[in-house]
Scaffold this active site. Structure first.
Site, mmCIF file in Angstrom:
data_model
loop_
_atom_site.group_PDB
_atom_site.id
_atom_site.type_symbol
_atom_site.label_atom_id
_atom_site.label_comp_id
_atom_site.label_asym_id
_atom_site.label_seq_id
_atom_site.Cartn_x
_atom_site.Cartn_y
_atom_site.Cartn_z
ATOM 1 N N TRP A 74 39.958 55.904 33.611
ATOM 2 C CA TRP A 74 40.096 55.326 34.954
ATOM 3 C C TRP A 74 40.079 56.399 36.047
ATOM 4 C CZ3 TRP A 74 38.902 50.928 33.351
ATOM 5 C CH2 TRP A 74 39.550 50.291 32.287
ATOM 6 N N SER A 122 57.999 62.428 30.306
ATOM 7 C CA SER A 122 57.258 62.549 31.564
ATOM 8 C C SER A 122 57.680 63.765 32.377
ATOM 9 C CB SER A 122 57.432 61.276 32.400
ATOM 10 O OG SER A 122 58.793 61.092 32.747
ATOM 11 N N ARG A 131 31.717 26.449 61.422
ATOM 12 C CA ARG A 131 31.352 25.476 60.394
ATOM 13 C C ARG A 131 31.874 24.093 60.787
ATOM 14 N NH1 ARG A 131 28.085 23.813 56.191
ATOM 15 N NH2 ARG A 131 29.287 22.898 54.479
ATOM 16 N N SER A 176 65.104 52.879 49.925
ATOM 17 C CA SER A 176 64.889 51.546 49.367
ATOM 18 C C SER A 176 63.479 51.405 48.801
ATOM 19 C CB SER A 176 65.131 50.476 50.438
ATOM 20 O OG SER A 176 66.452 50.517 50.910
ATOM 21 N N GLN A 189 38.143 30.279 49.592
ATOM 22 C CA GLN A 189 38.403 28.840 49.626
ATOM 23 C C GLN A 189 37.968 28.216 50.957
ATOM 24 O OE1 GLN A 189 39.464 27.331 46.946
ATOM 25 N NE2 GLN A 189 39.572 25.260 47.783
ATOM 26 N N ILE A 190 38.226 28.906 52.052
ATOM 27 C CA ILE A 190 37.852 28.382 53.367
ATOM 28 C C ILE A 190 36.334 28.277 53.500
ATOM 29 C CG2 ILE A 190 37.813 28.950 55.843
ATOM 30 C CD1 ILE A 190 40.698 30.024 55.465
ATOM 31 N N GLU A 201 47.089 52.987 40.806
ATOM 32 C CA GLU A 201 48.180 53.784 41.404
ATOM 33 C C GLU A 201 49.521 53.048 41.351
ATOM 34 O OE1 GLU A 201 47.575 56.498 44.575
ATOM 35 O OE2 GLU A 201 45.480 55.906 44.747
ATOM 36 N N GLY A 202 49.758 52.406 40.224
ATOM 37 C CA GLY A 202 51.009 51.681 40.009
ATOM 38 C C GLY A 202 50.806 50.195 40.212
ATOM 39 N N SER A 238 51.578 46.118 40.502
ATOM 40 C CA SER A 238 52.617 45.432 41.279
ATOM 41 C C SER A 238 53.906 45.326 40.483
ATOM 42 C CB SER A 238 52.129 44.032 41.680
ATOM 43 O OG SER A 238 51.154 44.107 42.694
#
Length: 408
Positions: A162, A184, A292, A338, A361-362, A388-389, A391
């Site tokens: 990757w 690590s 539209r 945080s 969808q629209i 990069e991590g 979710s």
């Protein structure tokens, strides 16, 4: 004391408008072609180099913007143009961040200019961390770096995967294990200079999205690099490993991981990329909804469409604010107490995925075809919640930071 403001200054607005013009005039017209070709858009990169966008000087200016907004502003505008081409233009930056996060001043001055080349001979660089069995689980990394003291060389063996620009890059930044017992914490980063014997490209991946960006395996077979190619130097590494061993036996201060230091620095920038893609899809959907007509009126007259667009714009603006906050905090030296960097990447990534899906969808059946760009944008957006991590990893980082507990 200056009052609080979210207003960009005149210089920032000028840069933003310049980037937007390049994205509109150069990147967007080429987006569909290079997505279909699934090749690195060298002509576009060269155009970016000619005007000064693809250059060390440009990224340095944005990186040192005292507000912290230079990089996220640049990422948003370029990725508004097209995610695949933009990643080809900015992908070298991840390797550069790897050197900035872990290298000495001499290493920064030596290697980062070589990553870009010049307008007449553009180069790219690659950051190589992930492996076939070690993505989010960085402790499972198998690539090894062994020090040959007699020759003052490091010998690298393993396979990376990757890797953006992997194999086609001049300079590769490779994260490898130097002390397997430390997990690590026993990793270090190395510069592999251009044309180093033993480094080769493995499989090139055919991807769902960002197809104009080259992604491949990098194979390292007895790759020898000089001792000065260890980022940070051996003395610093030995000190860090000694602290990690002491901590492992008795507890103590946290020791920085080489790959994680790079990702921590780049997460808000990835969030800004996602904001750019989401904003692009939203704008297409908004314009489409206003023109539209169905049942004798524009479809935006229907609450089902109008409310979706209202939510899309609200989420995009919220994502941008999280990205700007994290970028400002990082630049001004405020701690992510945080996990604000992970928050920005998490929310912006999920927003891009959701908003581009709503745009499809629209547009209905048109949105499902390659005649309209939202189909490509939706495919591109999927990567933001992964690279990069993921979710899930961002949520884990946030939860651990908030709780102070080793949540698994």
């Amino acid at each position: 004391m200056a009052g609080f403001t979210l207003e960009l200054n005149d210089d920032q607005k000028q840069v933003r408008d310049w980037l937007h013009g390049f994205a509109a005039d150069v990147i967007r017209p080429a987006a569909s072609e290079w997505d279909e070709r699934e090749e690195t858009p060298w002509p576009v990169i060269q155009e970016a180099a000619k005007v000064g966008i693809y250059s060390l000087d440009f990224y340095a200016q944005q990186f040192f913007d005292p507000t912290g907004l230079g990089i996220p502003m640049a990422m948003e505008e370029l990725f508004w143009g097209d995610a695949g081409i933009a990643l080809s233009i900015v992908g070298t930056g991840l390797a550069a961040v790897g050197v900035l996060a872990n290298g000495t001043e001499e290493q920064i001055g030596t290697w980062i200019p070589q990553m870009y080349g010049d307008a007449d001979d553009v180069k790219v660089a690659a950051f190589c961390s992930s492996e076939p069995d070690a993505g989010s689980d960085v402790a499972s990394m198998r690539t090894r770096a062994v020090y040959d003291q007699a020759k003052d060389e490091w010998v690298l063996n393993g396979t990376k995967t990757w890797a953006t620009n992997g194999g086609i890059a001049g300079v590769h930044v490779v994260v490898a294990v130097v002390d397997a017992e430390l997990g690590s914490k026993g990793h270090a980063s190395f510069i592999v200079p251009p044309n180093t014997p033993g480094l080769s490209q493995g499989q090139k991946f055919k991807k769902h999205g960002i197809r104009a960006s080259h992604t491949a395996e990098v194979v390292l077979e007895d790759v020898r690099v000089p001792g000065h190619c260890l980022l940070g130097g051996k003395e610093k590494l030995d000190q860090r490993l000694a602290r990690a061993r002491e901590r492992a036996s008795s507890g103590g201060e946290r020791v920085k991981n080489a790959a994680m230091a790079t990702f921590e620095a780049s997460r808000p920038a990835v969030g800004a990329m996602a904001v750019g893609t989401a904003r692009a899809a939203y704008e297409v959907a908004l314009d489409y909804a206003k023109t539209r007509t169905q049942f004798g009126r524009p479809i935006i007259d229907n609450q089902g469409i109008a409310f979706q667009l209202a939510d899309m714009r609200t989420q995009i603006d919220a994502a941008r604010l999280l990205v700007w906050r994290a970028s400002w905090m990082a630049t001004t030296g405020k701690q992510f107490t945080s996990a604000e960097g992970s928050m920005s990447k998490l929310y912006a990534s999920e927003t891009a995925k959701k908003v581009t899906g709503q745009a499809v969808q629209i547009l209905g059946g048109n949105g499902f075809t390659r005649e309209y760009p939202v189909e490509r944008m939706h495919r591109d957006a999927a990567i933001y919640t992964i690279f990069e991590g993921t979710s899930e990893i961002q949520r884990l980082v946030i939860a651990r930071t908030l709780s102070g507990m080793p949540i698994r």
